[in-house]
Design a protein around this motif. Structure first.
Motif, short mmCIF file in Angstrom:
data_model
loop_
_atom_site.label_atom_id
_atom_site.label_comp_id
_atom_site.label_asym_id
_atom_site.label_seq_id
_atom_site.Cartn_x
_atom_site.Cartn_y
_atom_site.Cartn_z
N LEU B 331 0.80 -1.22 0.00
CA LEU B 331 0.00 0.00 0.00
C LEU B 331 0.84 1.27 0.00
O LEU B 331 0.31 2.36 0.11
N GLY B 332 2.15 1.07 -0.09
CA GLY B 332 3.08 2.19 0.04
C GLY B 332 2.66 3.54 -0.51
O GLY B 332 2.78 4.54 0.18
N ASP B 333 2.15 3.57 -1.75
CA ASP B 333 1.89 4.87 -2.37
C ASP B 333 0.50 5.40 -2.09
O ASP B 333 0.17 6.50 -2.51
N THR B 334 -0.36 4.62 -1.43
CA THR B 334 -1.75 5.06 -1.34
C THR B 334 -2.22 5.32 0.08
O THR B 334 -3.30 5.83 0.27
N SER B 335 -1.43 4.97 1.06
CA SER B 335 -1.91 5.13 2.42
C SER B 335 -1.02 6.08 3.21
O SER B 335 0.18 6.13 3.01
N VAL B 336 -1.66 6.82 4.11
CA VAL B 336 -0.86 7.71 4.96
C VAL B 336 -0.20 6.95 6.10
O VAL B 336 0.65 7.47 6.79
#
Lengths: 137, 941
Positions: B331-336
């Motif tokens: 989820l690296g690029d989509t989650s804070v």
């Protein structure tokens, strides 16, 4: 025909319809030149903070104006304007995912997602500082 | 390095813990095997079951042992363990040890296993004939979880496959650092401690609740599979029901706590953001709730048995999928949220796939034996609409999962096509809201009118008219309520009006149903409470989501004067200077430290149209510094709750010099001080164009010297004996000449080091300090002094450069700042009055000392007059003393130094009003309370 069956069919049809409809919500990540082609359209750009270039945030002048430079994945560098306060530890970020659009030569971001190295998991071993040594033992 | 004998390590807990990990894994496998064997036997009570019980008990004890061991090494601060070193340090308060324990992935796996063990023990005594298949499955799940912390290498060569990550690894085995060449490395290192952001009570209560929620979804899964394993495909529907209700209540509470944490303690500015992590915990819950409804149908009518099986199985599988999503880094690029990868991706995928097949294979093989409905459900029946409602919930879960899984899809595609360009959702919040709005509408309407319907309706013709009228009345009442609500909140578009209608409709129908039909019986009350809660929550979401607004925004934005791209969420507040914004008068009053937490005091006064104060309160957002208080780690918000709205405040930023000690030093060093020698009584005009100001406006500041101060004070100065200090009181007029600022920069001479204490004059953005040469007034160059020898008796006076020196008395207990008494000392002081035209202007006490037969003198000096006295000899016979006196030439100029220095007494504030947010909390709590109440009722029944 069974009413449940009809209902299920309607739902499946609805689902397929919605999936097609939702296609417009999806987009590939862009780089700056693609974003320029889609001038005025909201896109997402992945890039790296250009650490050699100046970051500007002067709350005295405008607390909602923060600019910096980003190198996108094809290496192109652009100035980015973010109309909000500078996020905490922004300078530590490794990668940035920006949502926004091109305006002239500049990218106006409405949302920033920073990928920071985990701050508290530094792969270095802290040596106790002198003072503590004397107080603890 | 093997040859090094390390000092002070405690290796026994690690060995014990790792043994317990392996024992836990093996015993779980053994329990699973035995229970499955037991299930194959005809009779319930057999020796395989006893083996299964022993295996599971051993497993439970092993898990408790591992957890206790890790706690032990954490409490003892055994930094030789990597896990301890990563999560604990000396400063960490004891109450956060639990948080530190489950901060790491290994700890959270153990927390999950712990709950499974507790649930397993309860099931062992209560599940009766279901014990063997249920606990067999549970033990198998435990084996998979246990494998996550096994830390065993399989295979040979340079890169063997690592099965699990052992939480009891030694630091020196995990990291390669030169410090491990030192046998005594333990005395040199300190721990990393817990991320300050997580040092709050939410981190103590949220993870255990959420993980109990995760863990409890395994029970419906186990029962569903058990039904097929036991060849009793409907018998499980009754015992599973209270468990499923319990699980939905707890998992829902865990999710809600996550939202409350985000809203109350983090700076997200909301309770729900459709972040992947949130989505992936919501989805299993939605499917579980769908399963609850089909379970009820199945129990009452015999329909929907297969659906119930699928929903319950899927709910647990989605928990596993969610675990994979949040722990694999995909989820690296989509989650804070930040994720730490443990390199267990393939193990997690295996986990998901195994239990998917584990549920799917018996289902497909026994498909024919699962009873289906004997007759079709009628459109007028309760089961039809309830089933449809479940399908819609399931449908919502599919939509959310599909969108959230986009990164997984991208990853898979890159295996086939390395050039595949990953896709992403442009605006996640709008995307999810767009669909979920209609889910809300359907659920709201259906959960409203379905209450009036009956199971297996046989008598619809007769009842239809009455029910239609009732629903009609309910709709009319709903419209009136919606109209009233629309006076309070703005709805913007017709879709939201429809959603509001649906939300209110279910509240009206359910209450009506409770009062007129069910006569408030307890069993129905639970369902009514949940559905009313759902409706109220919808209204709350509309109120707080649609109508939230930034009161800290720029007022011109609404008038279209400002670029619409501007977000303008923040406003700058100077200390003590009130700001008017969106109907509030806001003043930043003060701030103070409590530990590493800097607490700000901000006063809000809400004004009505006539400018009268209608409400006033203080908020205390904080800046949380790192454990050493050198740098801000995070800003935590504060929220003032009012019945109909919340006022959320959050510091977006504080001056860099306040936020980061290193930057503060750098900025301090870069200040360009320029010297402005001042003459007393004369003053000095400083023009700020000198500073290279950015405007052509010339501003003049008038500086005046008031007096020298020989006992100055400063916030940063802590007096010590022997200090020589000097301060100067200076008055500065601002350019408009309407305000005068009084400052007192000071110098400190301690030992041989000279310190200067500059003063920041905030309103005029200047820094004022005293040049070092001012110290010459107190400590002139000894060689420049021209001493005169005086011989005096007690009571004598002698003139010196316009002053009179009167020798008043001897002091046999002298108290000179540089003097530390020692045994055998002969010490005496001579007290002098310094007089100017008969008036005493100062008192001096030089001192004479004989130590080990050597004479010493300790001088005293008067800062105001420049007189220096040395007591050089004493004639005991005549009681005459010898004094060397000198008057220093005092340079009258005050060496003032001034630099331009931006203000540091401000903060950047973000403040949002959330109307009706209490409806969100009240509604969701009611929904979960209803589930819990239902669970309680069913457990008792």
């Amino acid at each position: 025909m069974k009413p449940t069956f009809i209902a299920a069919l309607v739902l499946i049809a609805g689902a397929i319809g919605l999936f097609i409809w939702s296609g417009q919500d999806m987009d590939t990540y862009s780089n700056f030149s693609q974003a320029t082609d889609k001038m005025g359209e909201t896109v997402k750009v992945v890039g790296q903070l250009a650490k050699d270039k100046e970051m500007h945030y002067d709350p005295h002048q405008d607390p909602n104006y923060f600019t910096f430079y980003v190198n996108d994945q094809s290496g192109e560098q652009r100035k980015v304007i973010y109309y909000a306060a500078k996020p905490q530890d922004f300078e530590l970020s490794e990668g940035i995912v920006m949502t926004g659009k091109m305006k002239g030569d500049e990218f106006v971001a409405t949302d920033l997602l920073m990928k920071c190295p985990s701050k508290y998991k530094d792969e270095e071993i802290f040596v106790r500082d002198e003072q503590k040594e004397t107080t603890t033992g | 390095m093997d040859s090094i004998q390390y000092i002070g390590e405690h290796l026994l807990p690690g060995k014990l813990g790792h043994f317990a990990i392996i024992l836990g894994f093996v015993s779980a496998l053994f329990a699973a095997f035995s229970y499955f064997q037991a299930n194959r036997k005809e009779e319930v009570n057999n020796s395989w079951r006893t083996f299964g019980r022993i295996g599971f008990l051993v497993h439970g004890l092993a898990v408790f042992t591992v957890i206790s061991t890790i706690f032990y090494v954490m409490v003892q601060h055994y930094y030789e363990y990597h896990y301890v070193w990563s999560h604990v340090n000396e400063e960490l308060p004891f109450q956060f040890i639990f948080s530190a324990f489950w901060e790491g992935q290994e700890g959270s796996f153990l927390l999950w296993m712990f709950w499974h063990v507790v649930l397993g023990f309860i099931l062992m005594f209560t599940a009766k004939k279901w014990e063997s298949p249920v606990l067999g499955t549970l033990a198998l799940v435990e084996a998979f979880l246990g494998a996550m912390i096994l830390g065993v290498y399989i295979g040979f060569g340079d890169d063997p496959f690592r099965l699990g990550s052992n939480p009891l690894l030694l630091l020196r085995d995990v990291m390669d650092a030169p410090i491990f060449n030192n046998a005594d490395y333990l005395s040199l290192i300190e721990g990393n401690g817990l991320n300050p952001l997580l040092q709050n009570y939410w981190m103590t209560i949220h993870p255990p609740t959420l993980f109990l929620g995760f863990a409890s979804t395994v029970v419906p899964f186990c029962y569903a599979v058990a039904g097929l394993l036991k060849k009793d495909p409907t018998g499980w529907l009754k015992p599973v029901f209270p468990w499923a209700l319990f699980s939905a209540a707890v998992l829902g509470t865990g999710i809600l706590m996550g939202g409350a944490w985000a809203y109350e303690a983090l700076s997200f500015g909301g309770y729900w953001a459709w972040d992947p992590v949130e989505n992936m915990s919501l989805v299993p819950w939605l499917v579980l709730v769908a399963g609850l409804h089909t379970n009820l149908i199945a129990k009452s009518t015999g329909h929907s048995v297969k659906a119930t099986y699928l929903f319950y199985a899927l709910s647990f599988i989605l928990i596993l999928y969610s675990t994979f999503m949040t722990r694999s880094g995909v989820l690296g690029d989509t989650s804070v949220h930040a994720f730490t990868e443990m390199g267990l991706e393939s193990q997690l995928i295996l986990f998901v796939l195994f239990f998917t097949l584990f549920a799917a294979v018996p289902f497909i093989r026994n498909f024919k034996s699962i009873p289906g409905p004997k007759e079709e459900e009628k459109v007028s029946s309760k089961e039809f609409w309830m089933f449809l409602g479940s399908l819609i919930l399931f449908f919502s879960a599919i939509m959310i999962t599909a969108s959230t899984s986009l990164p997984v899809w991208n990853k898979i595609m890159t295996y086939f096509d390395p050039l595949f360009e990953g896709r992403t959702i442009k605006d996640p919040v709008a995307h999810y809201n767009k669909y979920q709005l209609w889910i809300g509408v359907f659920i709201g309407l259906m959960s409203g009118f379905a209450q009036y319907l009956r199971w297996k309706e046989m008598n619809w013709q007769k009842r239809a008219g009455r029910i239609m009228i009732r629903i009609g009345i309910a709709a009319a009442v709903t419209m009136v309520i919606c109209y009233l609500i629309s006076l309070w909140i703005e709805l913007y578009s017709w879709q939201y009006v429809v959603l509001l209608f649906a939300g209110v409709f279910t509240v009206v129908c359910n209450l009506d149903y409770l009062i007129s039909f069910a006569k408030a019986n307890l069993k129905t009350a639970a369902s009514v409470i949940s559905h009313v809660g759902f409706g109220v929550m919808i209204v709350g979401i509309l109120a707080s989501g649609l109508n939230q607004y930034h009161i800290s925004s720029n007022p011109f934005a609404q008038q279209g004067l400002i670029d619409p791209d501007r977000l303008d969420k923040n406003i700058m507040l100077f200390k003590g200077l009130p700001m008017f914004m969106s109907g509030y008068k806001v003043t930043y009053l003060d701030d103070h430290f409590e530990g590493n937490n800097r607490i700000y005091d901000i006063r809000f006064e809400e004004l009505n149209e006539d400018g009268l104060v209608i409400d006033s309160f203080s908020v205390h957002p904080t800046a949380l510094y790192d454990n050493k208080v050198t740098k801000v780690a995070a800003y935590n918000p504060d929220t003032r709750h009012r019945l109909h709205k919340d006022i959320f405040t959050h510091i977006a930023s504080i001056p860099l010099r306040e936020a980061d000690a290193e930057a503060a030093r750098a900025e301090e060093d870069s200040l360009k001080f320029k010297s402005y020698p001042l003459l007393p009584e004369q003053g000095q005009i400083v023009v700020d164009t000198f500073f290279g100001g950015d405007s052509s406006i010339v501003r003049e500041y008038n500086f005046r010297f008031v007096k020298w101060n020989f006992e100055p004070t400063s916030e940063d100065y802590k007096a010590e004996p022997g200090d020589i200090t000097l301060g100067a009181t200076i008055e500065i007029d601002n350019p408009r000449k309407d305000t005068t600022y009084t400052v007192e920069p000071m110098l400190l001479l301690r030992g041989s080091l000279l310190y200067t204490f500059p003063i920041q004059v905030q309103p005029i953005a200047m820094k004022v300090r005293l040049g070092e040469e001012a110290m010459n007034r107190l400590v002139p160059d000894e060689e420049s002094l021209d001493y005169t020898e005086l011989k005096l008796k007690q009571g004598d006076s002698a003139p010196l450069s316009g002053y009179d020196l009167e020798f008043v008395r001897f002091n046999t207990e002298p108290n000179h700042p540089e003097y530390k008494s020692k045994e055998g000392d002969i010490a005496v002081g001579a007290t002098f009055l310094v007089k100017e035209e008969g008036t005493v202007v100062d008192t001096l006490e030089p001192m004479y000392l004989i130590r080990e037969n050597r004479p010493y003198n300790l001088k005293d000096q008067s800062g105001s007059t420049g007189i220096h006295l040395r007591f050089t000899a004493l004639d005991p016979g005549t009681e005459t003393i010898e004094i060397y006196a000198a008057k220093a030439e005092i340079d009258e100029t005050i060496p003032l130094e001034i630099a331009k220095s931006p203000r540091t007494d401000f903060l950047i504030l973000e403040s949002i009003v959330f109307p009706g947010i209490n409806l969100v909390w009240a509604g969701s709590i009611a929904m979960l309370f209803g589930l819990l109440l239902a669970s309680y009722n069913r457990f008792r029944g």
